[in-house]
Design an enzyme around this catalytic site. Structure first.
Site, PDB file in Angstrom:
ATOM      1  N   ARG A 273      -7.110  36.600   0.225  1.00  0.00           N
ATOM      2  CA  ARG A 273      -8.373  37.569   0.542  1.00  0.00           C
ATOM      3  C   ARG A 273      -8.768  38.173  -0.894  1.00  0.00           C
ATOM      4  O   ARG A 273      -8.088  38.322  -1.826  1.00  0.00           O
ATOM      5  CB  ARG A 273      -7.532  38.811   1.319  1.00  0.00           C
ATOM      6  CG  ARG A 273      -7.250  38.712   2.622  1.00  0.00           C
ATOM      7  CD  ARG A 273      -8.340  38.531   3.575  1.00  0.00           C
ATOM      8  NE  ARG A 273      -8.224  38.072   4.966  1.00  0.00           N
ATOM      9  CZ  ARG A 273      -8.128  36.928   5.496  1.00  0.00           C
ATOM     10  NH1 ARG A 273      -8.344  35.855   4.631  1.00  0.00           N
ATOM     11  NH2 ARG A 273      -7.797  36.876   6.825  1.00  0.00           N
ATOM     12  N   GLU A 302     -16.517  41.203   0.151  1.00  0.00           N
ATOM     13  CA  GLU A 302     -17.339  40.169   1.121  1.00  0.00           C
ATOM     14  C   GLU A 302     -18.371  40.944   2.077  1.00  0.00           C
ATOM     15  O   GLU A 302     -17.846  41.866   2.815  1.00  0.00           O
ATOM     16  CB  GLU A 302     -16.474  39.407   1.784  1.00  0.00           C
ATOM     17  CG  GLU A 302     -16.159  38.019   1.344  1.00  0.00           C
ATOM     18  CD  GLU A 302     -14.915  37.177   2.055  1.00  0.00           C
ATOM     19  OE1 GLU A 302     -15.060  36.767   3.197  1.00  0.00           O
ATOM     20  OE2 GLU A 302     -13.939  36.842   1.305  1.00  0.00           O
ATOM     21  N   HIS A 320     -15.767  31.724   1.756  1.00  0.00           N
ATOM     22  CA  HIS A 320     -14.512  31.776   2.648  1.00  0.00           C
ATOM     23  C   HIS A 320     -14.579  30.608   3.599  1.00  0.00           C
ATOM     24  O   HIS A 320     -14.704  30.752   4.934  1.00  0.00           O
ATOM     25  CB  HIS A 320     -14.714  33.097   3.365  1.00  0.00           C
ATOM     26  CG  HIS A 320     -13.440  33.677   3.864  1.00  0.00           C
ATOM     27  ND1 HIS A 320     -13.258  35.071   4.029  1.00  0.00           N
ATOM     28  CD2 HIS A 320     -12.265  33.194   4.642  1.00  0.00           C
ATOM     29  CE1 HIS A 320     -12.045  34.996   4.575  1.00  0.00           C
ATOM     30  NE2 HIS A 320     -11.617  33.910   4.712  1.00  0.00           N
TER      31      HIS A 320
END
Ligand SMILES: NC(=O)C1=CN([C@@H]2O[C@H](COP(=O)(O)OP(=O)(O)OC[C@H]3O[C@@H](n4cnc5c(N)ncnc54)[C@H](O)[C@@H]3O)[C@@H](O)[C@H]2O)C=CC1
Ligand SMILES: O=C(O)C(=O)CO
Length: 416
Positions: A273, A302, A320
């Protein structure tokens, strides 16, 4: 007045209303739900990230369960609304659930599902790809070619790092971290140093056995070491990959100080993450250390990158996509749908989320269980034993008919 939101409906007369906040890959997940009397409503809004208000509108007045995405903020507001609508089940279509406030879900008695296992290898393969791309400067070299700059072989052209015999650092040696380590060690004969709160016994055994195999073949054996501190990994690693969960203990795990103890030519990979790395500090470090390289699948804010990151040639960045293989994405939707269905139907929870292959085999009717509910204990749900016979995907199970195989495959699985 409730906000209007576009949806696609499957099995309109179904008794249980299940909402998916996004169209998802494959159709098996829809079939599994509609076969068991669910009306499935899929949000078809064009915007990528739904707001809490959008999801409130989707939940409406009557909703039994929701399949959501890691981009959504599942907390007090949504769980209380889901409860008011009669719902008891939510599943992220992701293994990571840092976007979910599990305490809030517990408060409203809502099961929270995730999708472990089915994405382990796919995610590890992307981390391995980023490791290679960064170490061998593949993206920089590709851009150079396309720009028409290549005018002949040169001794210094895009010189990168050799991996063989180097030290691989893994922080977070769980399912994905261990799978990644195995790929890199077996593929490139790297030595392992890892840091995790728990001992990665199976990984250690694998490296020991592989080292013995290499030695027996007159090759330099690979070695492993469990580091006492994360700093040891950072100091010693030539390639370091991050695979922990994101929580309070891992937020900004990689910060300015820790970057400063890494080797000047190290490769850092993050497919966990974004907030595990202080991205502002990373941009500064990349600027000052042109031979330090990163491969990033995830970002702190993000979908945005911190200012300056996009300009850094020593960074390989992808959006991602670590779990983005067809098989994995379709498997994730199956697991997420079954998590929700299991709770709605009152099925038990499968106790071993690392052995969920049987739910993925299209030749079998999946067992009547929720594959992975992260708050099963808190909700006091009755667990199944989770026992799956050897070759759980069914290799040894006769495939005469789905019904026959199903009963054989899960024989004993629900004896609590
Ligand atoms: N980029 C992507 O598309 C994907 C990202 N992920 C991320 O990867 C994470 C890991 O997934 P899995 O390997 O399946 O989970 P896992 O639970 O098997 O492994 C996580 C590991 O992190 C360790 N850990 C926790 N706190 C730590 C700390 N403070 N320091 C060091 N280690 C710590 C745990 O002990 C555990 O071994 C997920 O939570 C998710 O956030 C997962 C799949 C795809
Ligand atoms: O599963 C996860 O946690 C992801 O990040 C997407 O696969």
């Amino acid at each position: 007045m409730a906000k209007s939101i576009s949806i696609e409906v499957w099995n309109p007369s179904g008794k249980y209303r299940v909402v998916s906040t996004k169209p998802m890959p494959g159709t098996r997940w829809i079939r599994l739900l509609t076969d068991q009397d669910c009306r499935v409503e899929i949000c078809t809004e064009k915007k990528t990230i739904l707001s809490v208000e959008d999801i409130l509108a989707l939940i409406g007045d009557k909703c039994d369960g929701v399949i959501g995405q890691l981009t959504e903020d599942w907390g007090e507001v949504l769980f209380s609304a889901l409860r008011r609508a009669g719902g008891t089940a939510f599943s992220n279509m992701a293994v990571g659930y840092n976007n979910v406030n599990v305490n809030a879900a517990n408060k409203y008695g809502i099961a929270v599902g995730n999708t472990p296992g089915v994405l382990t290898e796919t995610t590890a393969e992307l981390a391995a790809s980023l490791s290679l791309a960064a170490a061998r400067r593949i993206v920089e070299a590709d851009q150079f070619m396309r720009a028409g700059l290549y005018d002949g072989w040169l001794p210094h052209l895009f010189v990168g790092n050799l991996l063989k015999g180097q030290t691989l650092g893994v922080i977070g040696a769980g399912r994905i971290g261990s799978a990644y380590a195995r790929m890199m060690i077996e593929g490139f004969k790297m030595n392992l140093i890892y840091y995790d709160l728990y001992q990665a016994t199976r990984l250690e055994k694998f490296v020991t056995a592989y080292g013995q195999f290499l030695k027996a073949n007159d090759e330099q054996p690979v070695t492993w070491k469990r580091a006492a501190t994360m700093e040891d990994v950072l100091r010693e690693g030539d390639v370091i990959s991050l695979h922990p969960v994101l929580d309070k203990t891992t937020y900004h795990l990689i910060n300015k100080e820790r970057l400063s103890i890494m080797k000047k030519e190290a490769v850092l990979v993050n497919a966990s993450r974004g907030p595990v790395i202080d991205e502002t500090a990373l941009v500064e470090h990349l600027r000052k250390n042109p031979m330090f390289r990163v491969g990033l699948d995830v970002f702190e804010d993000e979908p945005f990158m911190k200012p300056g990151l996009a300009e850094q040639k020593n960074a390989v960045v992808v959006p991602h996509i670590a779990s983005a293989s067809k098989w994995t994405r379709e498997g994730m939707t199956t697991i997420a749908a079954l998590n929700v269905l299991g709770k709605i139907k009152g099925y038990p929870v499968w106790t071993d989320p690392n052995r969920i292959e049987i739910f993925l085999d299209e030749n079998f009717q999946p067992p009547p269980a929720s594959p992975s509910i992260v708050n099963a204990k808190e909700l006091g749900k009755k667990d199944s034993s989770g026992f799956v016979p050897e070759a759980s995907a069914g290799a040894n199970i006769k495939r005469k008919s789905p019904r026959f195989t199903f009963f054989n495959a899960v024989k004993g699985a629900f004896l609590v």
